[in-house]
Write a protein that holds these residues in place. Sequence first.
Motif, PDB file in Angstrom:
ATOM      1  N   HIS A  16     -68.758  41.580 -20.567  1.00  0.00           N
ATOM      2  CA  HIS A  16     -69.308  43.092 -20.986  1.00  0.00           C
ATOM      3  C   HIS A  16     -69.194  44.199 -19.699  1.00  0.00           C
ATOM      4  CE1 HIS A  16     -72.615  41.314 -18.766  1.00  0.00           C
ATOM      5  NE2 HIS A  16     -73.017  42.459 -18.541  1.00  0.00           N
ATOM      6  N   LEU A  17     -68.756  43.670 -18.643  1.00  0.00           N
ATOM      7  CA  LEU A  17     -68.511  44.529 -17.211  1.00  0.00           C
ATOM      8  C   LEU A  17     -67.092  44.559 -17.317  1.00  0.00           C
ATOM      9  CD1 LEU A  17     -71.529  43.577 -14.751  1.00  0.00           C
ATOM     10  CD2 LEU A  17     -71.240  45.440 -16.589  1.00  0.00           C
ATOM     11  N   ALA A  18     -66.127  43.978 -17.948  1.00  0.00           N
ATOM     12  CA  ALA A  18     -64.681  43.734 -17.221  1.00  0.00           C
ATOM     13  C   ALA A  18     -63.994  45.060 -17.444  1.00  0.00           C
ATOM     14  CB  ALA A  18     -64.062  42.904 -18.436  1.00  0.00           C
ATOM     15  N   GLU A  19     -64.368  46.091 -18.346  1.00  0.00           N
ATOM     16  CA  GLU A  19     -63.744  47.272 -18.363  1.00  0.00           C
ATOM     17  C   GLU A  19     -63.923  48.228 -17.153  1.00  0.00           C
ATOM     18  OE1 GLU A  19     -65.251  50.232 -21.670  1.00  0.00           O
ATOM     19  OE2 GLU A  19     -66.441  48.436 -22.050  1.00  0.00           O
ATOM     20  N   PHE A  20     -65.062  47.822 -16.674  1.00  0.00           N
ATOM     21  CA  PHE A  20     -65.675  48.720 -15.320  1.00  0.00           C
ATOM     22  C   PHE A  20     -65.228  48.065 -14.042  1.00  0.00           C
ATOM     23  CE2 PHE A  20     -68.592  48.951 -18.935  1.00  0.00           C
ATOM     24  CZ  PHE A  20     -68.535  50.287 -19.242  1.00  0.00           C
ATOM     25  N   LEU A  21     -64.532  46.871 -14.065  1.00  0.00           N
ATOM     26  CA  LEU A  21     -63.825  46.392 -12.835  1.00  0.00           C
ATOM     27  C   LEU A  21     -62.693  47.650 -12.278  1.00  0.00           C
ATOM     28  CD1 LEU A  21     -63.627  42.698 -13.800  1.00  0.00           C
ATOM     29  CD2 LEU A  21     -65.493  43.980 -12.387  1.00  0.00           C
ATOM     30  N   PRO A  22     -62.281  47.266 -11.174  1.00  0.00           N
ATOM     31  CA  PRO A  22     -61.212  48.136 -10.510  1.00  0.00           C
ATOM     32  C   PRO A  22     -60.115  48.187 -11.163  1.00  0.00           C
ATOM     33  CG  PRO A  22     -62.450  46.967  -8.647  1.00  0.00           C
ATOM     34  CD  PRO A  22     -62.739  46.502 -10.192  1.00  0.00           C
ATOM     35  N   GLY A  23     -59.763  49.668 -11.511  1.00  0.00           N
ATOM     36  CA  GLY A  23     -58.234  49.954 -11.926  1.00  0.00           C
ATOM     37  C   GLY A  23     -57.461  50.472 -10.886  1.00  0.00           C
ATOM     38  N   HIS A  24     -56.173  50.728 -11.398  1.00  0.00           N
ATOM     39  CA  HIS A  24     -55.221  51.359 -10.672  1.00  0.00           C
ATOM     40  C   HIS A  24     -53.933  51.804 -11.288  1.00  0.00           C
ATOM     41  CE1 HIS A  24     -52.906  52.079  -6.728  1.00  0.00           C
ATOM     42  NE2 HIS A  24     -53.755  51.575  -6.191  1.00  0.00           N
ATOM     43  N   ALA A  25     -53.914  52.937 -11.095  1.00  0.00           N
ATOM     44  CA  ALA A  25     -52.463  53.845 -11.824  1.00  0.00           C
ATOM     45  C   ALA A  25     -51.265  53.040 -11.424  1.00  0.00           C
ATOM     46  CB  ALA A  25     -52.523  55.347 -11.485  1.00  0.00           C
ATOM     47  N   GLN A  26     -51.110  52.428 -10.384  1.00  0.00           N
ATOM     48  CA  GLN A  26     -49.684  51.975 -10.102  1.00  0.00           C
ATOM     49  C   GLN A  26     -49.647  50.342  -9.950  1.00  0.00           C
ATOM     50  OE1 GLN A  26     -47.566  53.959  -9.069  1.00  0.00           O
ATOM     51  NE2 GLN A  26     -48.868  55.824  -9.318  1.00  0.00           N
TER      52      GLN A  26
END
Length: 369
Positions: free
Chosen positions: A178-188
């Motif tokens: 349930h927290l997966a979508e709020f883990l760190p992302g990155h545009a590159q």
Amino acid sequence: LNSTTEMEAVTWPEFAGLHPFAPKEDVAGYLELIEQITGWLSDVTGYSHVSLQPNAGSQGELAGLLAIRGYHLSRGDKQRTICLIPSSIPDRRLHGLCRRSLRLLPRVYEEAIAEICDKVHAAGGQVYIDGANTNAVVGYAKFGSFGGDVSHLNLHKTFCIPHGGGGPGVGPVAARAHLAEFLPGHAQAQTTLPSYGPVSGAPFGSASILPISWAYIRMMGNAGLKDATAVAVLSANYIAKKLENAFPLLYTGKNGLIAHECIIDIRGITKDTGVTGEDIAKRLIDYGFHAPTMSFPVAGTLMIEPTESEPMVEIERFVDAMLSIRAEIDSVSAGQYSIEDSPLRNAPHTAKTLVREWDRKYSREIAVF
């Protein structure tokens, strides 16, 4: 112990020479390694998702707290702005939670942890479990299985990347679904990551040192990882039992046992004799040891953390050194030396000190054994 086999790959240009934003077709091997190691870490922790982006445990903690905040905000829970840290809980009642059942002793196994997590969840909260000390539970317990929502790990500790000296670290953050979508992302990123913002400049953090932990986990296997935990905990308890009559221990749990850290309390000794943790740390140099962690988690303490790879002969040598230092402390207490004139306060005794005119109240032999 950082074995040669674990370390060798970081010297290969195929790993060390790649730019973090290299095209996807140039990093197929990296992506395979990342997929494998995140899968293994998910298995070890009981969490469903792992991000390798954080460069340190502290950054992993930030990422975990950001994930919890993002989750609350997505549900419209803007009022949830309070973070309870275990040592603060006994002093307050918040949201009707029972102080007694939420009281946590830092760095000792908490037998009621599942019940505590249930109470936090019942109140609408999320549970962050500090994964810095995963080497006390790997193979025996999984954070995500007993109620944790998110944790960080220290690959530069539990999983054998060399630790300290300012070198690069990896502090992955692991979470339930349930927290997966709020883990760190990155545009590159060269592969699909959550759309949430980054916590580090590179999509997969210090990726060039991931082969160290990959090799460690691959070679140890499930049985080896479990054995490593057992030996680390046993070694710490062995030291604790050997030193308990010489130094007060901090944070013992059931049956007087500890976890993987033996924390000795120097505060009473300092009050009675003037000998400080720093004196002991510097004196250990004369015995051929780098000092344990000083003044953490409590000021005026020494935290001794023997690793699973520490040989028995070295553990015994360390115990002998600490007992000898205890005898030197007793000499100060008995008035044989003042603290200023003692080998403790004048340590470490360098080669330059030894070849100069000797005017100390003790012999060169006592200084350097």
